[in-house]
Write a protein that holds these residues in place. Structure first.
Motif, PDB file in Angstrom:
ATOM      1  N   ASP A 169       0.860  -1.184   0.000  1.00 27.29           N
ATOM      2  CA  ASP A 169       0.000   0.000   0.000  1.00 27.29           C
ATOM      3  C   ASP A 169       0.901   1.240   0.000  1.00 27.29           C
ATOM      4  OD1 ASP A 169      -1.325   2.337   1.309  1.00 27.29           O
ATOM      5  OD2 ASP A 169      -3.055   0.999   1.358  1.00 27.29           O
ATOM      6  N   ASP A 212       0.718   5.104   0.103  1.00 24.39           N
ATOM      7  CA  ASP A 212      -0.136   6.273   0.347  1.00 24.39           C
ATOM      8  C   ASP A 212      -1.592   6.008  -0.026  1.00 24.39           C
ATOM      9  OD1 ASP A 212       1.910   7.908   1.339  1.00 24.39           O
ATOM     10  OD2 ASP A 212       2.514   8.522  -0.680  1.00 24.39           O
ATOM     11  N   GLY A 213      -2.087   4.817   0.366  1.00 26.55           N
ATOM     12  CA  GLY A 213      -3.503   4.513   0.155  1.00 26.55           C
ATOM     13  C   GLY A 213      -3.822   3.763  -1.118  1.00 26.55           C
ATOM     14  N   THR A 214      -2.843   3.511  -1.970  1.00 30.23           N
ATOM     15  CA  THR A 214      -3.062   2.766  -3.219  1.00 30.23           C
ATOM     16  C   THR A 214      -2.251   1.481  -3.189  1.00 30.23           C
ATOM     17  OG1 THR A 214      -3.419   4.807  -4.470  1.00 30.23           O
ATOM     18  CG2 THR A 214      -2.870   2.835  -5.735  1.00 30.23           C
ATOM     19  N   GLU A 215      -2.934   0.345  -3.385  1.00 30.55           N
ATOM     20  CA  GLU A 215      -2.248  -0.946  -3.360  1.00 30.55           C
ATOM     21  C   GLU A 215      -1.715  -1.317  -4.740  1.00 30.55           C
ATOM     22  OE1 GLU A 215      -4.694  -3.984  -1.673  1.00 30.55           O
ATOM     23  OE2 GLU A 215      -4.697  -3.086   0.329  1.00 30.55           O
ATOM     24  N   ALA A 216      -0.507  -1.889  -4.758  1.00 29.13           N
ATOM     25  CA  ALA A 216       0.104  -2.338  -6.012  1.00 29.13           C
ATOM     26  C   ALA A 216       0.975  -3.551  -5.719  1.00 29.13           C
ATOM     27  CB  ALA A 216       0.942  -1.221  -6.633  1.00 29.13           C
ATOM     28  N   LYS A 259       1.423   9.790  -9.131  1.00 34.23           N
ATOM     29  CA  LYS A 259       1.469   8.595  -8.298  1.00 34.23           C
ATOM     30  C   LYS A 259       1.051   7.348  -9.075  1.00 34.23           C
ATOM     31  CE  LYS A 259      -1.142   6.842  -4.299  1.00 34.23           C
ATOM     32  NZ  LYS A 259      -2.084   7.245  -3.241  1.00 34.23           N
ATOM     33  N   ASP A 260      -0.041   7.434  -9.820  1.00 34.55           N
ATOM     34  CA  ASP A 260      -0.568   6.260 -10.521  1.00 34.55           C
ATOM     35  C   ASP A 260       0.360   5.776 -11.623  1.00 34.55           C
ATOM     36  OD1 ASP A 260      -2.756   6.235  -8.878  1.00 34.55           O
ATOM     37  OD2 ASP A 260      -4.101   7.222 -10.285  1.00 34.55           O
ATOM     38  N   LEU A 304       3.352   3.955 -10.030  1.00 33.10           N
ATOM     39  CA  LEU A 304       3.059   2.639  -9.468  1.00 33.10           C
ATOM     40  C   LEU A 304       2.800   1.598 -10.557  1.00 33.10           C
ATOM     41  CD1 LEU A 304       0.884   3.525  -6.330  1.00 33.10           C
ATOM     42  CD2 LEU A 304       3.324   2.976  -6.453  1.00 33.10           C
TER      43      LEU A 304
END
Length: 485
Positions: free
Chosen positions: A281, A283-287, A314-315, A318
């Motif tokens: 995770d 900063d709140g986004t899982e990858a 960010k996207d 990731l």
């Protein structure tokens, strides 16, 4: 390429010039043997030799320009002698000017720390290339200009090489350059004159005390890199390392932090992990990342922080990061047909070894044995040898102590230094096999289906250095041959 001496010394202070400063030079040389007509020889006082002693020789070779700290008593009538307080500092500034300040034309980011430099710098380079931006790289393993690769001779090259290669990066359309910044290179002023746009600090643990003498000196070498950053740059540090915030104390750059444990500008958390990779995770986004271990989660978080600081979203960062794979010799996993797993890793400090072992232990099942093959390099910090042995024994089912680049030392003495850190109980689960080939074969033979063999210390290195000679030897080849792959 030709530049006047006046042009290339224009940013030096406290200098005096004897002769015609409008004379042109066509190369900047550290090695007196390479000097000829058109060269500027930079005389440096080194550990083994003093370059000032070679000034008469370069004049004989046709060289007519010298940068030095002490002017020669005799020189040709048409010679130009530039005297400055410190040629180690001056060299980077002069080389930068000679090559048209290439670091000012690139987005240059330096990575420093004990562990993780190679992975972080290399993956940043690969990330930029993946995002469609041509980049260059200076790393322990290899240097790149776009897709052109050459083997690295040292972690951070000398100032002339750095600027020459960066000028090639600029001419070939690179926008970014990522480089490992070793503590040696800071102390020796090899990065003098470079224009960094960002810096990343990974961690600092016991290493290189043979050179720096004290841990404080080692920390201060890393910190000096941050102290000299421009205010327009970013300074990113791992605040989970107890010395992480020290890096930011005196920097003029924009300060940013990252952490897996506490509040920070960039935060990550491992959600799931296996030998195939980790779900993280950010900063709140899982990858999902194709990397294993908390130490790699830190590396990935530092990379993510740097890429976002460089202006990428960010996207997109990731998505691109999730497609990348580990650097050669960094937790490189090789599996046999019958279910044994070998992991080859560059871990050559007590902390790095502990991190790799704890990562394996977090994932392996109780019935799976961990057999660790480890040695210590010769002519290097001797104080870490017993610590390396202790870390191996503390976290493994069985240990095989062996040779690792003995250089000028006797392997048996290095192994004796390692064994000094072990108790009689520790020795009951420890084998000592000086021949690294036999040590690896023994460990792989002892492993049963499901067991893990960690081969630590050399990672990507394809050689064993013995008595000044590098003999071909690759841990990964040894494993693949044994497994019949």
């Amino acid at each position: 390429m030709a530049k006047t001496i006046a042009e290339i010394v224009s940013e030096l202070t406290d200098i005096s010039i004897i002769g015609n400063a409008q004379s042109e030079v066509t190369s900047v040389e550290l090695d007196s043997r390479k000097c000829q007509k058109g060269s500027l020889f930079v005389a440096q006082k080194g550990v083994a030799a003093d370059g000032h002693n070679f000034i008469p020789k370069v004049f004989e070779q046709g060289c007519r320009a010298v940068l030095c700290e002490v002017a020669p008593t005799q020189y040709p009538a048409d010679a130009v002698v530039v005297v400055c307080p410190d040629t180690h500092v001056a060299l980077g500034i002069v080389a930068s000017a000679f090559y048209n300040h290439p670091s000012r034309q690139l987005k240059l980011v330096g990575v420093t720390g004990t562990n993780g430099k190679t992975t972080t710098a290399t993956l940043l380079y690969r990330l930029m290339m993946k995002l469609g931006h041509k980049a260059g790289l200076f790393s322990t393993v290899a240097n790149y200009i776009g897709t052109e690769k050459e083997d690295a001779k040292q972690t951070t090259p000398d100032s002339v090489t750095l600027n020459k290669k960066m000028s090639e990066m600029v001419s070939q359309g690179c926008e970014y350059c990522f480089m490992e910044v070793s503590s040696h290179s800071v102390v020796q002023h090899r990065i003098s004159g470079l224009d960094f746009d960002g810096a990343i600090f990974s961690n600092i643990t016991h290493d290189h005390l043979d050179y720096h003498k004290t841990f404080d000196n080692y920390i201060n070498a890393k910190k000096a890199f941050f102290d000299n950053l421009k205010k327009e740059a970013f300074a990113i540090t791992n605040i989970d390392d107890k010395n992480g915030l020290k890096m930011l104390q005196n920097t003029k750059a924009t300060k940013k932090t990252y952490s897996l444990r506490t509040l920070a500008d960039f935060k990550a958390r491992i959600v799931e992990h296996s030998f195939e990779g980790m779900l993280i995770d950010f900063d709140g986004t899982e990858a999902f990342m194709q990397f294993v271990g908390k130490f790699n989660a830190y590396n990935l978080l530092g990379i993510y922080a740097a890429a976002v600081s460089l202006g990428f979203s960010k996207d997109e960062v990731l998505v691109a990061l999730s497609s990348l794979t580990p650097v050669d010799g960094r937790f490189e996993t090789i599996r046999s047909a019958d279910g044994r797993t070998a992991i080859v890793d560059y871990a050559h400090t007590p902390d790095a070894l502990m991190n790799v072992i704890s990562t394996i232990n977090d994932i392996r099942k109780p019935e799976q044995k961990l057999i660790c093959v480890v040695g210590c390099g010769g002519d290097r910090d001797k104080t870490k040898r017993p610590e390396m042995a202790r870390e191996a024994v503390n976290g493994s089912t069985q240990v095989v102590l062996t040779s690792d680049n003995p250089r000028s030392e006797e392997p048996e003495q290095i192994l004796a230094d390692m064994k000094a850190g072990l108790t009689s109980d520790d020795m009951r689960k420890t084998l000592v096999i000086a021949d690294r080939h036999e040590a690896i074969r023994t460990a792989l033979t002892l492993a049963q289906k499901g067991d893990i063999v960690l081969i630590a210390g050399k990672g990507h290195e394809p050689y064993q250095e013995i008595k000044g000679v590098k003999h071909h030897f690759d841990d990964r080849e040894e494993v693949r041959t044994f497994f019949g792959l």
